[in-house]
Design a protein around this motif. Structure first.
Motif, PDB file in Angstrom:
ATOM      1  N   THR A 511      13.876 -22.543 -17.711  1.00 48.97           N
ATOM      2  CA  THR A 511      14.122 -23.616 -18.680  1.00 48.97           C
ATOM      3  C   THR A 511      13.191 -23.516 -19.888  1.00 48.97           C
ATOM      4  O   THR A 511      13.402 -24.197 -20.895  1.00 48.97           O
ATOM      5  N   GLY A 512      12.123 -22.715 -19.764  1.00 49.94           N
ATOM      6  CA  GLY A 512      11.101 -22.641 -20.798  1.00 49.94           C
ATOM      7  C   GLY A 512       9.851 -23.417 -20.448  1.00 49.94           C
ATOM      8  O   GLY A 512       8.896 -23.458 -21.228  1.00 49.94           O
ATOM      9  N   ALA A 513       9.834 -24.036 -19.252  1.00 53.72           N
ATOM     10  CA  ALA A 513       8.677 -24.835 -18.838  1.00 53.72           C
ATOM     11  C   ALA A 513       7.627 -23.949 -18.169  1.00 53.72           C
ATOM     12  O   ALA A 513       7.954 -22.952 -17.519  1.00 53.72           O
ATOM     13  N   GLU A 514       6.366 -24.353 -18.298  1.00 58.13           N
ATOM     14  CA  GLU A 514       5.269 -23.645 -17.660  1.00 58.13           C
ATOM     15  C   GLU A 514       5.072 -24.190 -16.253  1.00 58.13           C
ATOM     16  O   GLU A 514       4.664 -25.339 -16.077  1.00 58.13           O
ATOM     17  N   PRO A 515       5.348 -23.387 -15.197  1.00 58.58           N
ATOM     18  CA  PRO A 515       5.154 -23.873 -13.821  1.00 58.58           C
ATOM     19  C   PRO A 515       3.700 -24.279 -13.596  1.00 58.58           C
ATOM     20  O   PRO A 515       2.781 -23.523 -13.907  1.00 58.58           O
ATOM     21  N   THR A 516       3.496 -25.485 -13.043  1.00 58.28           N
ATOM     22  CA  THR A 516       2.153 -26.058 -13.029  1.00 58.28           C
ATOM     23  C   THR A 516       1.684 -26.517 -11.655  1.00 58.28           C
ATOM     24  O   THR A 516       0.502 -26.420 -11.348  1.00 58.28           O
ATOM     25  N   ALA A 517       2.567 -27.048 -10.816  1.00 62.28           N
ATOM     26  CA  ALA A 517       2.118 -27.620  -9.548  1.00 62.28           C
ATOM     27  C   ALA A 517       3.258 -27.603  -8.538  1.00 62.28           C
ATOM     28  O   ALA A 517       4.438 -27.540  -8.896  1.00 62.28           O
ATOM     29  N   VAL A 518       2.869 -27.696  -7.251  1.00 64.61           N
ATOM     30  CA  VAL A 518       3.812 -27.561  -6.138  1.00 64.61           C
ATOM     31  C   VAL A 518       3.715 -28.765  -5.208  1.00 64.61           C
ATOM     32  O   VAL A 518       2.629 -29.287  -4.946  1.00 64.61           O
ATOM     33  N   THR A 519       4.854 -29.205  -4.704  1.00 62.58           N
ATOM     34  CA  THR A 519       4.924 -30.085  -3.540  1.00 62.58           C
ATOM     35  C   THR A 519       5.844 -29.416  -2.540  1.00 62.58           C
ATOM     36  O   THR A 519       6.734 -28.643  -2.928  1.00 62.58           O
ATOM     37  N   ASP A 520       5.645 -29.666  -1.252  1.00 57.52           N
ATOM     38  CA  ASP A 520       6.477 -28.976  -0.271  1.00 57.52           C
ATOM     39  C   ASP A 520       6.916 -29.909   0.845  1.00 57.52           C
ATOM     40  O   ASP A 520       6.217 -30.851   1.211  1.00 57.52           O
ATOM     41  N   GLY A 521       8.102 -29.635   1.364  1.00 55.69           N
ATOM     42  CA  GLY A 521       8.640 -30.322   2.531  1.00 55.69           C
ATOM     43  C   GLY A 521       8.872 -29.297   3.621  1.00 55.69           C
ATOM     44  O   GLY A 521       9.756 -28.444   3.497  1.00 55.69           O
ATOM     45  N   LEU A 522       8.093 -29.357   4.688  1.00 59.33           N
ATOM     46  CA  LEU A 522       8.074 -28.311   5.711  1.00 59.33           C
ATOM     47  C   LEU A 522       8.785 -28.799   6.957  1.00 59.33           C
ATOM     48  O   LEU A 522       8.291 -29.688   7.663  1.00 59.33           O
ATOM     49  N   ASN A 523       9.942 -28.235   7.236  1.00 63.90           N
ATOM     50  CA  ASN A 523      10.811 -28.684   8.320  1.00 63.90           C
ATOM     51  C   ASN A 523      10.941 -27.566   9.354  1.00 63.90           C
ATOM     52  O   ASN A 523      11.546 -26.522   9.076  1.00 63.90           O
ATOM     53  N   PHE A 524      10.390 -27.804  10.549  1.00 58.65           N
ATOM     54  CA  PHE A 524      10.334 -26.760  11.569  1.00 58.65           C
ATOM     55  C   PHE A 524      10.645 -27.349  12.945  1.00 58.65           C
ATOM     56  O   PHE A 524      10.830 -28.552  13.089  1.00 58.65           O
ATOM     57  N   GLY A 525      10.653 -26.477  13.940  1.00 57.54           N
ATOM     58  CA  GLY A 525      10.963 -26.883  15.297  1.00 57.54           C
ATOM     59  C   GLY A 525       9.772 -27.497  16.007  1.00 57.54           C
ATOM     60  O   GLY A 525       8.829 -28.002  15.392  1.00 57.54           O
ATOM     61  N   SER A 526       9.786 -27.427  17.321  1.00 56.47           N
ATOM     62  CA  SER A 526       8.763 -28.087  18.128  1.00 56.47           C
ATOM     63  C   SER A 526       7.435 -27.347  18.032  1.00 56.47           C
ATOM     64  O   SER A 526       7.380 -26.130  18.253  1.00 56.47           O
ATOM     65  N   PRO A 527       6.340 -28.064  17.770  1.00 56.48           N
ATOM     66  CA  PRO A 527       5.029 -27.408  17.758  1.00 56.48           C
ATOM     67  C   PRO A 527       4.582 -26.984  19.150  1.00 56.48           C
ATOM     68  O   PRO A 527       3.613 -26.227  19.284  1.00 56.48           O
ATOM     69  N   GLU A 528       5.278 -27.469  20.171  1.00 56.02           N
ATOM     70  CA  GLU A 528       4.948 -27.088  21.540  1.00 56.02           C
ATOM     71  C   GLU A 528       5.678 -25.823  21.969  1.00 56.02           C
ATOM     72  O   GLU A 528       5.482 -25.332  23.083  1.00 56.02           O
ATOM     73  N   ASP A 529       6.506 -25.281  21.101  1.00 53.64           N
ATOM     74  CA  ASP A 529       7.197 -24.006  21.326  1.00 53.64           C
ATOM     75  C   ASP A 529       6.454 -22.932  20.538  1.00 53.64           C
ATOM     76  O   ASP A 529       6.425 -22.977  19.305  1.00 53.64           O
ATOM     77  N   PRO A 530       5.814 -21.972  21.195  1.00 56.27           N
ATOM     78  CA  PRO A 530       5.044 -20.952  20.467  1.00 56.27           C
ATOM     79  C   PRO A 530       5.857 -20.206  19.414  1.00 56.27           C
ATOM     80  O   PRO A 530       5.303 -19.783  18.389  1.00 56.27           O
TER      81      PRO A 530
END
Length: 768
Positions: A511-530
């Motif tokens: 678009t011509g914009a200078e990328p400046t900062a990030v936010t993230d949404g992290l969607n994963f499975g069970s943390p009890e599953d290795p």
């Protein structure tokens, strides 16, 4: 409506009673706590917890609130953020939302959050309250919410339950956002059977403010009042954070499906205006929104962020349901509520402003210097805790993780499907791609959202990125793009996550914009599953490394785990690992933002970047039912240079339109560029094929990264070519715009009208 009737003190589980009855059984397991967590609570308190304390700890120590399985990995974001990356960062990780300096005294705050499991149980309210919650996070920073985006994931498009979820979620997002008068300027929606029982609703909100208007929430100042205002507290969403957002749905456990929160966007609209007036009048020390964990979260976080303590009396909490007990009042996730810290001398002015907006308020507490959070109900002490143990010092797990045994087989299964060898076959493959569930038009969805309300939207979907004007006098604004290639991340979590950062970075730069900062949404499975935990750990490492290499800091975000219903250790045990990356970029003048489609005939088309035969995980492979192999090679140093080129070309008037070449390859980029304004193009693949040693089908459908398709004003072509040659970057002249068809020379031709019909038909045919 009436307040709760007086409850006999004998029915209360008080601190005194808890100390005297150490062996009394408590439902810690039903509240989502593990046995060792319950034991730790007892050790912290030196006694068993009261039922109210148990409720507080259960919600605040949930995965959703405490990040107990993800903290050890999320620390990489801070550790890999250099001083240079922080130059524009005014507020970082740890607050309601990150804040970025965009110049001229303006600041922008933005963040993404998930509301996944509620959106499966009750799609409309789950999605609606997801929007409401992220809006209040932005509002709590002192900002006016100005735009929303959403990334949605649904099950297979032809599954009988998908329509229920799609209709509810899309209506919820649109109904709440439209009622707020908040433009929805972008995002995405994808369909895949892995999301069948675990749809994803990730909502992003952007807010604007002047530098001096930034507010952080903490309980400071002995004697300051704690005021709860907004909607009354009811029974909706009780236990949501501890159970609904943290546990899988299994047959036979309906108790783990507590009621989903119910939203009222019109109340939220009034609340927004009221909060902004409270900030402007300087009558609050800070405001905290009440979302996940309700009063438990707001009181413990405010007290923990402060240097003293807080005393709260629940009797004055205004209730919708007078039958709620103390634990339910503390755990309720009723929406449209805020908690403020107010100096005593400002209290009358505060109440006058809330009264003006017809918003109910109640003083429910006071800041003190005890270092404790104490809560009374009916004159009895039911909570006496160190607030840090509730809000910030909860469990931290180093979950075991290991590379799954099935990864070798998945990565070895390279795409060997049918590549179209003739022009007719290539045409069929092209139309099949453009009309596939994940590449077809999202207009049926986005037409249910108001994209232009407030009058500051400069670009919105189907454009590459959303663009919002912040300052009407100068045109200063921001571009925002969200990306996540879930298929690539399944094939290689580390590199797939890096691909998502690069794709969002490129989309903003286009678009011509200078990328400046990030936010993230992290969607994963069970943390009890290795297996799932390995995917998560690798994706975080990839995100952190990519952000460091590109020089863009992570300002905050969200983690959603337990997104899976399959058998642990199996390839299909959870959703595809979905690391949604939102990148914000700065534009000096949104009027100069580069469009994402061409409008004029006769403009040369250039492909910047190299193309390889990279079809593993591609959309072409997806149309043939294949997922396997390795994602494309990524060169982040080149991505950074490409962004610099695109920004400079936009600023200097060297390009009239640009699209990133990513999902669907050059085929999708050319189609979308033509579809945007209904102007065709002639595409010539010869130079790319000869230079890169590819067949026409490989050149057309490959998803090699680090590429952009741009149109150049005819008068600027010599200067544009000279600039690229001086930089020594790969490029090819691949055609010219114009006509009423997309003509891939020597292969096939599709009229724009036919292309439009193929692109627009699938979602309405399925859901309208």
């Amino acid at each position: 409506m009436t307040d709760a009737p007086a409850q006999p003190a004998a029915h209360l589980d008080t601190v005194e009673h808890a100390a005297a009855t150490p062996d009394e059984q408590q439902p810690w397991g039903e509240l989502g706590l593990k046995h060792d967590e319950y034991r730790r609570i007892r050790d912290l308190l030196g006694r068993r917890p009261t039922n109210a304390e148990l409720a507080m700890y259960s919600v605040m120590w949930s995965e959703h609130c405490s990040y107990k399985s993800s903290k050890v990995h999320l620390r990489q974001f801070g550790e890999k953020t250099t001083p240079e990356m922080k130059q524009r960062l005014m507020v970082g990780i740890g607050e309601n939302a990150g804040v970025v300096d965009i110049g001229d005294g303006w600041a922008v705050t933005f963040k993404v959050e998930s509301h996944n499991h509620p959106s499966f149980v009750e799609p409309y309210q789950g999605a609606a309250t997801g929007v409401g919650g992220i809006v209040r996070d932005i509002l709590a920073m002192g900002a006016r919410p100005v735009a929303a985006m959403d990334e949605l994931r649904f099950g297979a498009i032809d599954h009988p339950d998908t329509a229920r979820v799609v209709h509810g979620v899309v209506s919820g997002v649109g109904g709440y956002g439209n009622s707020l008068g908040l433009p929805n300027v972008g995002g995405g929606a994808r369909f895949d059977s892995c999301y069948q029982g675990n749809p994803l609703v990730n909502a992003l909100c952007v807010g604007v403010m002047k530098h001096e208007d930034i507010h952080l929430a903490s309980a400071e100042g002995v004697g300051n009042k704690v005021v709860l205002f907004g909607a009354r507290t009811g029974g909706d969403g009780i236990g949501g954070a501890s159970i609904l957002a943290s546990e899988t749905f299994e047959d036979g456990v309906p108790a783990k499906r507590p009621s989903v929160q119910v939203g009222d966007p019109f109340m939220e609209k009034v609340l927004i205006e009221c909060c902004l007036e409270l900030f402007a009048a300087d009558v609050v020390q800070g405001i905290q929104d009440l979302g996940a964990a309700g009063i438990s979260c707001a009181t413990s976080e405010l007290a923990s962020n402060g240097s003293g303590g807080m005393h709260v009396w629940l009797d004055d909490v205004l209730l919708r349901d007078p039958t709620l007990n103390a634990g339910e009042i503390l755990m309720s996730e009723s929406q449209e509520r805020m908690m403020a810290v107010v100096r005593p001398e400002k209290l009358d002015e505060f109440l006058a402003i809330t009264g003006k907006w017809d918003i109910e308020s109640a003083v429910v507490g006071e800041v003190n210097d005890s270092g404790r959070l104490t809560i009374d109900h009916h004159g009895e002490r039911i909570v006496d805790v160190d607030p840090r143990t509730v809000a910030h010092d909860g469990p931290v797990y180093n979950r075991p993780f290991a590379r799954p045994a099935w990864m070798d087989g998945l990565q070895a299964d390279a795409f060997a499907g049918e590549l179209p060898a003739s022009g007719d076959a290539m045409r069929d493959a092209f139309l099949g791609l453009i009309s596939s569930p994940n590449m077809s038009s999202r207009t049926w969805i986005t037409n249910q959202y108001d994209r232009y309300v407030q009058g500051n939207t400069a670009a919105a979907r189907p454009d590459t990125a959303g663009v919002i004007r912040v300052d009407e006098s100068t045109g200063r604004g921001v571009a925002i793009a969200t990306r996540s290639n879930d298929r690539f991340t399944k094939l290689d979590p580390y590199n797939g996550a890096r691909q998502s950062v690069a794709a969002a970075y490129r989309a903003v730069a286009i678009t011509g914009a200078e990328p400046t900062a990030v936010t993230d949404g992290l969607n994963f499975g069970s943390p009890e599953d290795p297996d799932s935990m390995w995917q998560f750990a690798e994706a975080i490492r990839g995100l952190a490394d990519a952000c460091q290499e590109l020089g863009v800091p992570v300002t905050g975000g969200n983690v959603s785990l337990y997104n899976g219903t399959g058998e642990p250790g199996k390839i299909d045990s959870s959703i595809n690992p979905t690391a949604i990356v939102g990148i914000l970029g700065i534009l000096d003048d949104v009027a100069r933002a580069t469009p994402s489609g061409w409008r004029e005939d006769g403009q040369p088309l250039f492909l910047i970047g190299s193309t390889k035969a990279e079809l593993d995980g591609s959309e072409l492979a997806s149309t043939q039912g294949h997922l396997g192999g390795l994602p494309p090679v990524l060169d982040l140093a080149w991505e950074k240079e490409l962004a610099e080129i695109l920004i400079a070309c936009s600023r200097d008037g060297l390009v009239d339109a640009a699209r990133d070449v990513s999902e669907g390859g050059l085929a999708a980029a050319a189609a979308y560029g033509a579809l945007r304004y209904g102007v065709g193009a002639r595409i010539v693949l010869d130079e790319v094929c000869e230079r890169d040693g590819l067949t026409p089908a490989q050149a057309f459908f490959s998803e090699s990264q680090g590429r952009a398709l741009v149109t150049v004003p005819r008068t600027e072509e010599p200067r544009f070519v000279a600039m690229l040659e001086a930089r020594g970057v790969p490029f090819a002249r691949v055609g010219v715009t114009g006509g009423d068809a997309l003509d891939v020379q020597g292969q096939f031709e599709v009229p724009v009208a036919e292309l439009t019909e193929a692109w627009e038909a699938p979602l309405p045919a399925r859901f309208a």
